[in-house]
Design a protein around this motif. Structure first.
Motif, mmCIF file in Angstrom:
data_model
loop_
_atom_site.group_PDB
_atom_site.id
_atom_site.type_symbol
_atom_site.label_atom_id
_atom_site.label_comp_id
_atom_site.label_asym_id
_atom_site.label_seq_id
_atom_site.Cartn_x
_atom_site.Cartn_y
_atom_site.Cartn_z
ATOM 1 N N GLY A 100 -42.285 119.035 7.393
ATOM 2 C CA GLY A 100 -40.851 118.799 7.279
ATOM 3 C C GLY A 100 -40.355 117.808 8.311
ATOM 4 N N PRO A 140 -37.708 116.337 10.852
ATOM 5 C CA PRO A 140 -36.614 116.954 11.618
ATOM 6 C C PRO A 140 -35.262 116.691 10.967
ATOM 7 C CG PRO A 140 -38.149 115.891 13.103
ATOM 8 C CD PRO A 140 -38.583 115.519 11.705
ATOM 9 N N LEU A 174 -34.128 121.038 6.081
ATOM 10 C CA LEU A 174 -34.270 122.492 6.139
ATOM 11 C C LEU A 174 -34.834 123.087 4.852
ATOM 12 C CD1 LEU A 174 -30.934 123.439 7.964
ATOM 13 C CD2 LEU A 174 -33.211 123.159 8.954
ATOM 14 N N TYR A 215 -38.027 122.473 3.839
ATOM 15 C CA TYR A 215 -39.481 122.608 3.967
ATOM 16 C C TYR A 215 -39.875 124.088 3.990
ATOM 17 C CZ TYR A 215 -38.616 123.770 8.857
ATOM 18 O OH TYR A 215 -38.173 124.384 10.008
ATOM 19 N N ARG A 249 -41.131 127.594 5.155
ATOM 20 C CA ARG A 249 -41.158 128.302 6.432
ATOM 21 C C ARG A 249 -42.604 128.524 6.870
ATOM 22 N NH1 ARG A 249 -36.586 133.060 5.534
ATOM 23 N NH2 ARG A 249 -34.823 131.652 5.149
ATOM 24 N N SER A 281 -42.382 117.387 15.982
ATOM 25 C CA SER A 281 -41.634 117.769 14.783
ATOM 26 C C SER A 281 -42.183 119.057 14.189
ATOM 27 C CB SER A 281 -41.685 116.644 13.753
ATOM 28 O OG SER A 281 -41.090 115.464 14.253
ATOM 29 N N THR A 292 -41.309 121.999 16.428
ATOM 30 C CA THR A 292 -39.882 122.303 16.308
ATOM 31 C C THR A 292 -39.595 123.091 15.035
ATOM 32 O OG1 THR A 292 -39.235 120.338 17.563
ATOM 33 C CG2 THR A 292 -37.587 121.271 16.072
ATOM 34 N N ASN A 293 -40.299 122.759 13.970
ATOM 35 C CA ASN A 293 -40.087 123.441 12.692
ATOM 36 C C ASN A 293 -40.925 124.713 12.545
ATOM 37 O OD1 ASN A 293 -38.182 121.604 11.898
ATOM 38 N ND2 ASN A 293 -39.541 120.410 10.589
ATOM 39 N N ASP A 298 -39.277 116.284 1.296
ATOM 40 C CA ASP A 298 -39.063 116.851 2.628
ATOM 41 C C ASP A 298 -39.245 115.806 3.722
ATOM 42 O OD1 ASP A 298 -38.645 119.272 1.394
ATOM 43 O OD2 ASP A 298 -40.630 120.070 1.837
ATOM 44 N N SER A 336 -34.672 113.241 6.392
ATOM 45 C CA SER A 336 -34.164 113.960 7.559
ATOM 46 C C SER A 336 -32.933 114.791 7.215
ATOM 47 C CB SER A 336 -33.831 112.973 8.684
ATOM 48 O OG SER A 336 -32.850 112.038 8.251
#
Length: 368
Positions: A49, A51, A54, A56, A58, A98, A101-102, A282, A285
């Motif tokens: 995903g 940055p 949202l 993408y 989990r 990235s 972060t995800n 995805d 951004s």
């Protein structure tokens, strides 16, 4: 060709089985344990995903897959290749930032994350395939070093290919930066003079004397350039760019040939989650609202049948009000074409079937 089996379950959950447990149950029913994972390096190919996006997948879903591989004795790692475009995943350091972060970090997923084509997107293996459009695919080295490949895909729309599923995750996603250029471009890279600083990195990396510098600006002699794209990876200012001029149907065919280069000769298994079906990739951004309701989880040993089943399932869904699909209307009677009218997602599946990657004929087996 005999129909391929595609296994499916919906997104309903109960106290007896939550969605993560349901995913593992689906994988087991689809034959995941038939693969010999013992002491095998197993690449789990996923899109981390961009940055700001949202939609993408989990990382919880990836953890289920990786835990299952480890339970069966395998050595799992999560992986993707660097992007061709400028963004949060263009080199391994930014890409890892990235991903972490995800949520795609060892603390969340229980496995390491490896950027398959290295620091600058130049670590690649040349895979001979002698395809109609590609003779030698440029695949991220870590993916080719793996003994087993598992694709875990977020099934969604795409502005160039119609949708992104297993084949795009494998084909475009596993290509190095030069491989991505080959798929996107019919030509050779050019230099954006406004961005070039004349550092000479492109000259150092080129084996064919293609780049030269005049008045502190690089140019590329296309009579010498072979289109390998390695200069794109080393340019510190992203001044060297692919032409992005390939017709969408040919792009789809190249993706199919790259996907075949990835999966040939080793065990593979494919999972697609048809949830948060955003209209675009995805890689953006940002993400718009889903175009249809969540459908479910699909798994198969055949990536072509899997993509066909997921596309059919999406096209059976009602439109979400005020989504791009709702605003664009239904002139084409196909949700993906209605959102992105210049695309033809069938061309990828048709070519993949033609080259023996799988079949579009499938038996859908619902798991309760």
């Amino acid at each position: 060709m005999e129909k391929s089996k595609v296994y499916y379950c919906d997104m309903h959950a109960t106290g007896r089985m939550n969605l993560l447990e349901k995913l593992k149950f689906l994988m087991r029913k689809a034959g995941f344990e038939d693969i010999d994972f013992n002491d095998k390096f197993t690449a789990v190919k996923i899109h981390f995903g961009e940055p700001g996006n949202l939609a993408y997948l989990r990382p919880n879903y990836a953890k289920v897959v990786c835990d299952y591989i480890k339970e069966l004795g395998g050595k799992a790692f999560l992986t993707d290749c660097n992007t061709l475009y400028v963004g949060g995943r263009k080199n391994a350091l930014d890409h890892l930032d990235s991903a972490y972060t995800n949520g795609y970090n060892p603390f969340q997923t229980g496995v390491h994350t490896i950027i398959a084509d290295g620091l600058k997107g130049t670590d690649e293996e040349l895979v001979p395939i002698n395809g109609e459009y590609v003779k030698e695919a440029k695949i991220g080295q870590a993916i080719m070093d793996a003994d087993i490949v598992i694709s875990l895909s977020h099934f969604k729309g795409h502005e160039l290919t119609g949708f992104g599923g297993a084949l795009k995750n494998l084909g475009m996603g596993c290509g190095s930066r030069a491989g991505k250029m080959e798929m996107h471009s019919a030509g050779k890279p050019t230099v954006n003079q406004d961005l070039c600083i004349g550092c000479g990195q492109c000259i150092k990396i080129c084996a064919h004397d293609g780049p030269s510098i005049t008045d502190h600006k690089a140019t590329i002699d296309h009579n010498k350039c072979v289109g390998c794209g390695r200069c794109i990876g080393v340019c510190p200012k992203d001044a060297i760019q692919a032409s992005m001029d390939e017709a969408n149907d040919i792009l789809n065919c190249k993706i199919a040939e790259y996907a075949k280069a990835v999966v040939d000769g080793r065990p593979c298994f494919h999972i697609s989650l048809v949830i948060d079906v955003s209209p675009f990739c995805d890689c953006h951004s940002e993400n718009d609202i889903a175009i249809v309701p969540d459908v479910g989880m699909f798994a198969s040993f055949d990536p072509v049948a899997l993509d066909q089943a997921c596309a059919d399932a999406v096209n059976k869904q009602p439109t979400i009000a005020n989504s791009l699909l709702d605003k664009h209307g239904h002139d084409h009677h196909d949700h993906f074409t209605d959102v992105s009218p210049e695309t033809n997602w069938k061309s990828c599946l048709e070519h993949a079937e033609k080259i023996g990657l799988g079949t579009r004929e499938y038996e859908l087996i619902e798991i309760e």
